[in-house]
Structure formats: C-alpha cells, structure tokens
Design a protein around this motif. Structure first.
Motif, short mmCIF file in Angstrom:
data_model
loop_
_atom_site.label_atom_id
_atom_site.label_comp_id
_atom_site.label_asym_id
_atom_site.label_seq_id
_atom_site.Cartn_x
_atom_site.Cartn_y
_atom_site.Cartn_z
N VAL A 141 24.02 25.42 -20.02
CA VAL A 141 24.32 26.06 -21.29
C VAL A 141 23.68 27.44 -21.36
O VAL A 141 24.29 28.41 -21.83
CB VAL A 141 23.85 25.18 -22.47
N THR A 142 22.43 27.58 -20.87
CA THR A 142 21.76 28.88 -20.89
C THR A 142 22.54 29.91 -20.09
O THR A 142 22.75 31.05 -20.54
CB THR A 142 20.33 28.76 -20.35
N ALA A 143 22.98 29.56 -18.88
CA ALA A 143 23.72 30.50 -18.04
C ALA A 143 25.01 30.94 -18.71
O ALA A 143 25.35 32.14 -18.74
CB ALA A 143 24.01 29.89 -16.68
N ARG A 144 25.75 29.99 -19.27
CA ARG A 144 27.00 30.33 -19.95
C ARG A 144 26.73 31.19 -21.18
O ARG A 144 27.46 32.16 -21.45
CB ARG A 144 27.75 29.06 -20.34
N ALA A 145 25.69 30.83 -21.92
CA ALA A 145 25.38 31.60 -23.12
C ALA A 145 24.97 33.03 -22.78
O ALA A 145 25.33 33.97 -23.50
CB ALA A 145 24.26 30.90 -23.90
N LEU A 146 24.23 33.22 -21.69
CA LEU A 146 23.85 34.56 -21.28
C LEU A 146 25.07 35.40 -20.95
O LEU A 146 25.17 36.57 -21.35
CB LEU A 146 22.91 34.50 -20.07
N LEU A 147 26.03 34.82 -20.22
CA LEU A 147 27.21 35.60 -19.88
C LEU A 147 28.07 35.87 -21.11
O LEU A 147 28.55 36.99 -21.31
CB LEU A 147 28.04 34.89 -18.81
N LEU A 148 28.25 34.87 -21.96
CA LEU A 148 29.04 35.07 -23.17
C LEU A 148 28.42 36.13 -24.08
O LEU A 148 29.11 36.97 -24.65
CB LEU A 148 29.17 33.74 -23.93
N ALA A 149 27.09 36.10 -24.18
CA ALA A 149 26.40 37.09 -25.00
C ALA A 149 26.57 38.49 -24.42
O ALA A 149 26.78 39.47 -25.15
CB ALA A 149 24.92 36.74 -25.10
N ALA A 150 26.51 38.60 -23.07
CA ALA A 150 26.69 39.90 -22.42
C ALA A 150 28.10 40.43 -22.64
O ALA A 150 28.31 41.65 -22.76
CB ALA A 150 26.38 39.78 -20.94
N ALA A 151 29.09 39.55 -22.68
CA ALA A 151 30.48 39.96 -22.82
C ALA A 151 30.90 40.14 -24.27
O ALA A 151 32.01 40.62 -24.54
CB ALA A 151 31.39 38.94 -22.15
N ALA A 152 30.04 39.76 -25.22
CA ALA A 152 30.38 39.85 -26.64
C ALA A 152 30.11 41.26 -27.18
O ALA A 152 29.35 42.03 -26.58
CB ALA A 152 29.57 38.82 -27.43
N ALA A 153 30.72 41.55 -28.31
CA ALA A 153 30.49 42.84 -28.97
C ALA A 153 29.34 42.67 -29.95
O ALA A 153 29.48 41.98 -30.96
CB ALA A 153 31.75 43.29 -29.69
N GLY A 154 28.18 43.26 -29.66
CA GLY A 154 27.04 43.16 -30.56
C GLY A 154 25.89 42.40 -29.96
O GLY A 154 25.86 42.09 -28.76
N ARG A 155 24.92 42.06 -30.80
CA ARG A 155 23.68 41.42 -30.34
C ARG A 155 23.73 39.92 -30.60
O ARG A 155 24.00 39.47 -31.72
CB ARG A 155 22.47 42.02 -31.05
N THR A 156 23.45 39.14 -29.57
CA THR A 156 23.37 37.69 -29.66
C THR A 156 21.92 37.26 -29.49
O THR A 156 21.19 37.82 -28.67
CB THR A 156 24.24 37.03 -28.58
N THR A 157 21.52 36.24 -30.26
CA THR A 157 20.20 35.64 -30.11
C THR A 157 20.37 34.21 -29.61
O THR A 157 21.09 33.41 -30.22
CB THR A 157 19.44 35.62 -31.45
N LEU A 158 19.73 33.91 -28.49
CA LEU A 158 19.73 32.55 -27.95
C LEU A 158 18.43 31.87 -28.34
O LEU A 158 17.34 32.42 -28.11
CB LEU A 158 19.87 32.56 -26.43
N VAL A 159 18.54 30.67 -28.90
CA VAL A 159 17.38 29.92 -29.36
C VAL A 159 17.10 28.78 -28.38
O VAL A 159 18.00 28.00 -28.06
CB VAL A 159 17.61 29.37 -30.78
N ASP A 160 15.89 28.68 -27.90
CA ASP A 160 15.44 27.64 -26.97
C ASP A 160 16.20 27.64 -25.64
O ASP A 160 16.56 26.58 -25.10
CB ASP A 160 15.54 26.25 -27.61
N PRO A 161 16.45 28.82 -25.05
CA PRO A 161 17.06 28.83 -23.71
C PRO A 161 16.06 28.33 -22.67
O PRO A 161 14.86 28.26 -22.92
CB PRO A 161 17.39 30.30 -23.50
N LEU A 162 16.57 28.00 -21.50
CA LEU A 162 15.72 27.54 -20.41
C LEU A 162 15.06 28.73 -19.72
O LEU A 162 15.74 29.69 -19.32
CB LEU A 162 16.54 26.77 -19.38
N LEU A 163 13.75 28.67 -19.55
CA LEU A 163 13.02 29.63 -18.73
C LEU A 163 12.70 28.97 -17.40
O LEU A 163 11.89 28.04 -17.33
CB LEU A 163 11.74 30.08 -19.43
N SER A 164 13.37 29.41 -16.35
CA SER A 164 13.18 28.85 -15.02
C SER A 164 13.52 29.92 -14.00
O SER A 164 13.95 31.02 -14.35
CB SER A 164 14.06 27.61 -14.81
#
Length: 433
Positions: free
Chosen positions: A12-35
């Motif tokens: 989910v973190t990987a997909r969310a990072l790419l979706l956020a990068a491809a979106a228009a504007g600023r996205t905040t991810l809550v509790d992503p995986l740090l690894s």
C-alpha cells in the motif's frame, strides 16, 4: 492475548507514493511503512524531481500530473521490486533521460513484460547488461496510450505499474492481460486508484483506464497483512491468542486470507471491522492453493511440520522468482532441520515431524528469515544466517516478536497459576474457613 502493532503495508505504501507523485497537489500519507524498500522508493521519487518529506508518521508528497519534474536522473532501486518496476513506468510518463539500476538480487529478477510494454507505449529503453533486466536507461517521451497485451503470470507488479501510470497517458490505456498471478494485489491497486479519483473499467482480463488526473488528499496506510501472517502463525503454533488492530474484514490486502488457511488447519479466527484475531488450536495438515497469497507461502511452510498430517501447497511457481527461489529455500531449510519434504515445479509437500535445531539460510530474503523465526518458537536452537535482512520490509521484526513472546509467556504463567489456584479451591485448601 497479545496485541501486535504491525507497521504499514509495503504494498500500500509503494502504491500510495506513486499515486501521490502522479496526483495534482500535495498528498499526506499517514502511517506509511519505513523500511529499506520504501526508503529506496522515496529516494527514487526525489531523484525524479518530486518533493517528498518522509518524517515520522506523516509523509507529504507534492505531485505532478505531467510526470517527473527532472529531465535527467539516476535511480538506484536497491532490492525493492516495487521501486524497480513502478518508477521506470512513472519515468516513461515524463520527458527526459532516466537511468535505473538495482542490487544484484533485483538485477536477476524478471522485467521483460514491463520493459516490452513501455517500449510499445513510446519509451526508448537501452539495456546496459542482460537484456530486459536492470540496469537500463529510459528515454521518455510521454506515454502514448492505446491498447497493449501483457503477460503478468510471473508478477502482478507488471500490471500494477502500467495501471498506476495509465491515467498520465495521452489517450488512455487498455491492457489485455493474458495471464495473471497474485490477483488480490491488483485489487489493492484498483481500490487505491479509486481512492485517488480514477476508476478502471474491468471486463474479464481487460483493463481500460481513462486519461485523467489523480486527486491529492490525505491517505491512511493500513498495517501490512504479509507481516501480520508471522504473528498469526505464532498464535496457531503455540496455541495462544494474537490480535492485530487495523486489519479488519474489509482490509485491502489479499494476504489477510492467510488466516483462513490457519482456520482450515484448526485455529479459530475472529474478525471485526477493525481487527483480526487468531486463537491457536491443534493443527492439522492441509492442501491449499496459495497462488493468490504466495508471499505467505514460507510462513505456512515453516509451521507445517508441527501439524498432524502432511501439508501440500500448490500453484506457487511464481515464488521461484522472488528475492530468492522461495519454494526451494523452504524445502532446503526444512530438510536441513530434519523434515521430510517433496517438491515439484509449482508445489511443495511438508511431512509432519519434529524439526531439529539448525542454521537457516535466508538467501537475504526477508520472508524466509521471518517465517523460520516462527518455527524457532517451537524448536530452540534454530538460527538465521542473516537476521538483518528483515530491514527490507520490517526493520523492528525481531524486537516486536520478542515482545509478543514475552506477553504470551506471561499469560501462560498466569494461566498455570490460575489452574493451580482452582485446584486448591476444589480441595478446600485455599479460601475462607
């Protein structure tokens, strides 16, 4: 009962990072995986020109609907398959020259279905080593769109990478899939694309994605179901109770279906909308198809010897092209521990027995290391040749497992004391006169 807090999902973190990068504007991810894997992904996004602030429980990403902001970049993907497969697809949506490389382990893993698809969509690819493998250079001119055919029979990540970037194409993209493994992971992709404002039309094996703009927003990352499998397996193996909050019956991740395999083996499973609990019992061997939840195959293989009767896992040929040949790694390690094992091209059968103490060869594979750590809860003296490889997806795994074991041991002592107290009551030796 041991309550275990599992880090955010890698998938989910990987997909969310790419979706956020491809979106228009600023996205905040809550509790992503740090690894290690997600750090590589973040580093790759930054190299491609995205602003990412990954600090604590909330990460922010400033997206660009037009693709990467950089015109030249070098990206090192480390061991991360999502990084190595998703980011070249994102780069192809931009304009410029982007060089990708990865670890020796990742260089050996297949890429051909994705690299061929990117070429057919207008990207130029130059391979600097083995054809259709890392390292390579992407000459990006934007994604044309249209219709392509794709074989995702070795990894669903090829399909996910194309789906995620398809809205950035000029004309939209239709993907005709001839074979597909790990179907639930594609379900995660489609659900998250909807969350970011893009609907995909699915008709059998055909996926039609419109040209569209993703919507930036605040997104909660759920705990990692694959990582949770080890603690559910511990409950089943030790006859104890483990609860994982944040993974309820409506969770996105298909790997949560691993608890249903434990249920077939004799464990009790309780689910609410917000959590899943496994209560261990006497385990029976099973025959189970794990094609769709193959990342949890090593978890089942590691506890299978302790069941009554053989366990047969079928349709898992794709596990041979993961971080290592997981099917053979499980078989070889079990044999070294004194367990009888049979294998075929896409199956493994583990016979019941008492594993001996011994050293497990992890092949730098986090899932082998974590799975056989659970076997070590029943067989003292099982050790790992590389315990640190868990940093790929779960850096704190060993400390979290130690805490769970301590809690289980504490509850066991309390239970024994309670039984002794009840026995005294029955004999009249304890209590008021």
């Amino acid at each position: 009962m041991a309550v275990v807090t599992i880090p955010g999902s890698k998938s989910v973190t990987a997909r969310a990072l790419l979706l956020a990068a491809a979106a228009a504007g600023r996205t905040t991810l809550v509790d992503p995986l740090l690894s290690d894997d997600t750090e590589a992904f973040v580093d790759g996004l930054r190299a491609l020109g995205y602003q990412v602030v990954a600090d604590g429980r909330e990460w922010t990403i400033d997206g660009r609907a037009a693709g990467p902001g950089a015109s030249r970049a070098e990206v090192f993907c480390r061991d991360g398959a999502t990084t190595a497969r998703f980011l070249p697809a994102l780069a192809a949506a931009g304009r410029g020259t982007f060089a990708f490389d990865a670890s020796d382990q990742m260089r050996a893993r297949p890429m051909a279905p994705l690299t061929r698809a990117l070429r057919s969509l207008g990207a130029g690819l130059t391979f600097q080593g083995e054809p259709e493998h890392h390292p390579f250079v992407v000459e990006a001119r934007g994604i044309e769109g249209g219709t392509i055919r794709l074989d995702a029979g070795t990894s669903s990540q090829f399909l996910t990478a194309l789906l995620l970037v398809a809205p950035l194409s000029r004309d939209g993209l239709t993907i005709e899939v001839t074979d597909l493994v790990s179907v639930p992971y594609v379900g995660i992709t489609l659900a998250m694309m909807r969350d970011f404002g893009v609907d995909v039309e699915v008709d059998g094996g055909t996926y039609t994605v419109p040209a569209a703009t993703y919507r930036a927003h605040r997104y909660q990352v759920e705990p990692d179901a694959s990582s949770a499998s080890y603690f559910f397996a511990a409950a089943a193996l030790l006859g104890r109770t483990v609860e994982v909050p944040g993974l309820g019956r409506d969770a996105l991740q298909g790997d949560l279906a691993f608890v249903r395999v434990l249920e077939q083996m004799g464990a009790e499973v309780r689910q609410t909308s917000t959590s899943t609990t496994v209560v261990g019992g006497r385990l029976q061997g099973v025959t189970v198809n794990m094609r769709d939840i193959s990342d949890t195959m090593p978890t089942l293989a590691a506890i299978a010897p302790y069941a009554q009767g053989p366990t047969t896992i079928v349709d898992v040929a794709n596990t041979r092209v993961k971080e290592c040949d997981r099917l053979e790694a499980c078989a070889g390690n079990l044999r070294r521990l004194g367990v009888e094992v049979d294998t075929g091209p896409d199956w493994i059968r583990i016979h019941p027995g008492t594993p001996n103490a011994g050293r497990v060869e992890t092949f730098r594979d986090h899932r082998i290391a974590m799975a056989f750590s659970i076997a070590g809860l029943r067989t003292p003296g099982i050790t790992l040749d590389d315990p640190t490889c868990v940093k790929k997806t779960f850096p704190t795994f060993h400390s979290v497992l130690a805490e769970v074991v301590q809690e289980i041991a504490r509850e066991a002592r309390l239970a024994r004391n309670g039984e002794q107290f009840a026995a005294h009551l029955d004999t009249g030796s304890v209590g008021p006169e």
